[in-house]
Motif scaffolding. Structure first.
Motif: not given
Length: 64
Positions: A41-60
């Motif tokens: 669903s579009p909500a699931a895609v948004i949640a996946l993108v948000a999780a990916l951005v959060a992981c990148v920011l944490i790793a950075r």
């Protein structure tokens, strides 16, 4: 687009129910064309993108 949102112009029913031959043909064609993320669903895609951005920011932040 997901099948649950499509309405058949022939019988005015949801394509996902497959009430008429046109619905069944459209449903079959859509199922064959679905890609990797088509069932999300579009909500699931948004949640996946948000999780990916959060992981990148944490790793950075961790490696800076």
């Amino acid at each position: 687009m997901t099948l649950d949102r499509l309405v058949c112009a022939n019988c005015s029913g949801p394509v996902s129910e497959g009430r008429c031959p046109t619905c069944r043909a459209s449903r079959q064609r859509m199922m064959q064309q679905q890609g990797l993320f088509a069932s999300l669903s579009p909500a699931a895609v948004i949640a996946l993108v948000a999780a990916l951005v959060a992981c990148v920011l944490i790793a950075r932040h961790a490696f800076a």
